[in-house]
Design an enzyme around this catalytic site. Structure first.
Site, PDB file in Angstrom:
ATOM      1  N   GLU A 146       0.832  -1.201   0.000  1.00  0.00           N
ATOM      2  CA  GLU A 146       0.000   0.000   0.000  1.00  0.00           C
ATOM      3  C   GLU A 146       0.871   1.258   0.000  1.00  0.00           C
ATOM      4  OE1 GLU A 146      -3.996  -1.702   2.125  1.00  0.00           O
ATOM      5  OE2 GLU A 146      -2.506  -0.758   3.403  1.00  0.00           O
TER       6      GLU A 146
ATOM      7  N   CYS B 258       3.704   8.448   0.877  1.00  0.00           N
ATOM      8  CA  CYS B 258       4.232   7.542   1.897  1.00  0.00           C
ATOM      9  C   CYS B 258       4.407   6.178   1.221  1.00  0.00           C
ATOM     10  CB  CYS B 258       3.229   7.486   3.058  1.00  0.00           C
ATOM     11  SG  CYS B 258       3.709   6.363   4.349  1.00  0.00           S
TER      12      CYS B 258
ATOM     13  N   CYS C 154       6.292  -6.836   7.758  1.00  0.00           N
ATOM     14  CA  CYS C 154       7.410  -6.295   8.534  1.00  0.00           C
ATOM     15  C   CYS C 154       7.757  -7.270   9.657  1.00  0.00           C
ATOM     16  CB  CYS C 154       7.054  -4.930   9.132  1.00  0.00           C
ATOM     17  SG  CYS C 154       8.445  -4.145   9.975  1.00  0.00           S
TER      18      CYS C 154
ATOM     19  N   CYS D  26       6.259  -4.175  16.033  1.00  0.00           N
ATOM     20  CA  CYS D  26       5.817  -3.115  16.950  1.00  0.00           C
ATOM     21  C   CYS D  26       4.340  -3.369  17.293  1.00  0.00           C
ATOM     22  CB  CYS D  26       5.987  -1.744  16.305  1.00  0.00           C
ATOM     23  SG  CYS D  26       7.673  -1.421  15.785  1.00  0.00           S
TER      24      CYS D  26
ATOM     25  N   CYS E 282       1.192  -1.549  15.521  1.00  0.00           N
ATOM     26  CA  CYS E 282       1.221  -1.367  14.068  1.00  0.00           C
ATOM     27  C   CYS E 282       0.531  -2.506  13.319  1.00  0.00           C
ATOM     28  CB  CYS E 282       2.675  -1.251  13.628  1.00  0.00           C
ATOM     29  SG  CYS E 282       2.868  -1.183  11.846  1.00  0.00           S
TER      30      CYS E 282
ATOM     31  N   CYS F 294      -1.472   6.408   9.500  1.00  0.00           N
ATOM     32  CA  CYS F 294      -0.211   5.860   9.975  1.00  0.00           C
ATOM     33  C   CYS F 294      -0.445   4.619  10.842  1.00  0.00           C
ATOM     34  CB  CYS F 294       0.485   6.947  10.789  1.00  0.00           C
ATOM     35  SG  CYS F 294       2.178   6.593  11.093  1.00  0.00           S
TER      36      CYS F 294
HETATM   37  S1  SF4 Z   1       5.946   0.550  12.965  1.00  0.00           S
HETATM   38 FE1  SF4 Z   1       5.187  -1.222  11.781  1.00  0.00          FE
HETATM   39  S2  SF4 Z   1       6.141  -1.043   9.768  1.00  0.00           S
HETATM   40 FE2  SF4 Z   1       7.285   0.304  11.164  1.00  0.00          FE
HETATM   41  S3  SF4 Z   1       8.971  -0.991  11.933  1.00  0.00           S
HETATM   42 FE3  SF4 Z   1       7.297  -1.210  13.424  1.00  0.00          FE
HETATM   43  S4  SF4 Z   1       6.145  -3.036  12.712  1.00  0.00           S
HETATM   44 FE4  SF4 Z   1       7.453  -2.372  11.007  1.00  0.00          FE
END
Ligand code: SF4
Length: 358
Positions: free
Chosen positions: A92, A105, A112, A116, A119, A340
């Site tokens: 995306e 962006c 990923c 985190c 996220c 975000c």
């Molecule tokens: S915020 Fe999301 S995309 Fe960014 S490093 Fe952490 S897990 Fe990965």
């Protein structure tokens, strides 16, 4: 992707053209047509002789093209693209409008691995790195569709510094005056804090702006929702930020996602203020370090809640009282899950296994 002309810097294209016995300057047409006109066929590079076009095609060169699966617009103007890669994986890309700035962006990975807790992309397991061509083509395609892109932020799906070589190469291509010519101060790489990669980037000859996703003022709290912190502490991260600021002479911003009851109290703000005020760096007084507060965007199934705007304003005031330049990024593109931290949430799991895991 070795034969993909979109993947090449101008220097690399020159080597290809000279290798085919042609004049070096002709590479400029290839680079310019791909990155300013958005063409996807070698035959469309009309200033080249028929012979050179045939030579390139005979040598198996091609120009890759992302497929647009969908394009959604939020009432606030934000536009989200869902792209499909040649292997079926999806990414995306989000276009944001802010006064006369048109910021794209971009994603750098499918999924990923950084995990985190706040996220949505983290819920999509890491499937692969994007190539430089796939990163650049997000800009090329959206620009062809929506007009000139003024800023590029590497804040979409993935941790950019985990796909270091492709990301740096894509910055070179986007910044090249023979192509998009996006100023280096208009390109920002956002990282969760891969310390050795920040230092490596400082040693490059090209320096985009850096945004560090901090999100907590203490190691104990940060480690709870950003596992990378158990590898690189806040102190190490700040040393890397100072090194980048000193070597690259480029702006470094600390990003701070505001999560209700987790990291948004008055005490958190005071500890954060002390931390940032305490940074000593030869090129900057402490007040030159910026903090960007980001309104958290919950996604379906998420356990966290956004801080209210009043709380965010109070947090900002505490930072500003001690002279720290603080900005707030309020939610945009929420109705289309383009805000975000929301990327990848809607379609996760629909295209499992089409590309080998890393
Ligand atoms: S915020 Fe999301 S995309 Fe960014 S490093 Fe952490 S897990 Fe990965």
């Amino acid at each position: 992707m070795d034969k993909d002309l979109k993947e090449k810097t101008l220097d690399e294209l020159e080597q290809i053209v000279v290798g085919l016995g042609q004049k070096k300057y002709l590479a400029g047409y290839v680079f310019g047509f791909i990155h300013t006109k958005g063409i996807s066929e070698i035959s469309q590079i009309t200033p080249l002789s028929k012979t050179l076009r045939e030579q390139l095609a005979k040598d198996d060169h091609f120009i890759s093209q992302l497929k647009v699966v969908s394009k959604l617009a939020d009432p606030d103007g934000t536009v989200k693209y869902l792209f499909e890669l040649p292997d079926g994986n999806r990414i995306e890309t989000v276009l944001l409008f802010d006064d006369d700035r048109r910021t794209l962006c971009v994603s750098t990975q499918v999924g990923c691995a950084m995990n985190c807790a706040f996220c949505a992309t983290a819920k999509v397991r890491l499937r692969c790195n994007l190539t430089a061509a796939e990163i650049v083509d997000q800009v090329n395609t959206v620009q062809k569709d929506e007009g000139r892109i003024s800023n590029v932020v590497y804040m979409g799906m993935g941790e950019p510094l985990q796909n270091y070589d492709a990301v740096v190469k894509s910055v070179r291509i986007l910044n090249d005056p023979a192509g998009k010519n996006i100023g280096i101060r208009h390109i920002t790489i956002s990282t969760c804090g891969i310390v050795p990669a920040i230092k490596k980037l400082a040693d490059e000859d090209i320096h985009p702006r850096l945004a560090i996703s901090l999100n907590a003022p203490t190691d104990a709290l940060r480690t709870k929702f950003m596992p990378i912190n158990s590898k690189y502490s806040i102190a190490e991260l700040i040393e890397a930020a100072k090194f980048y600021r000193l070597k690259a002479k480029q702006r470094v911003t600390f990003e701070y996602v505001m999560i209700k009851g987790v990291n948004d109290t008055v005490l958190h703000a005071q500890v954060l203020a002390r931390l940032v005020r305490g940074i000593r760096c030869r090129v900057n007084p402490p007040h030159a370090w910026r903090i960007n507060l980001i309104e958290f965007n919950p996604y379906p199934g998420c356990e966290f809640v956004a801080s209210g705007r009043e709380r965010i304003e109070r947090f900002k005031e505490i930072l500003e009282e001690v002279g720290i330049k603080t900005t707030v990024r309020f939610k945009m593109g929420q109705s289309i899950n383009a805000a975000c931290g929301q990327l990848g949430a809607a379609w996760e799991g629909k295209d499992e296994g089409r590309r080998a895991k890393l």
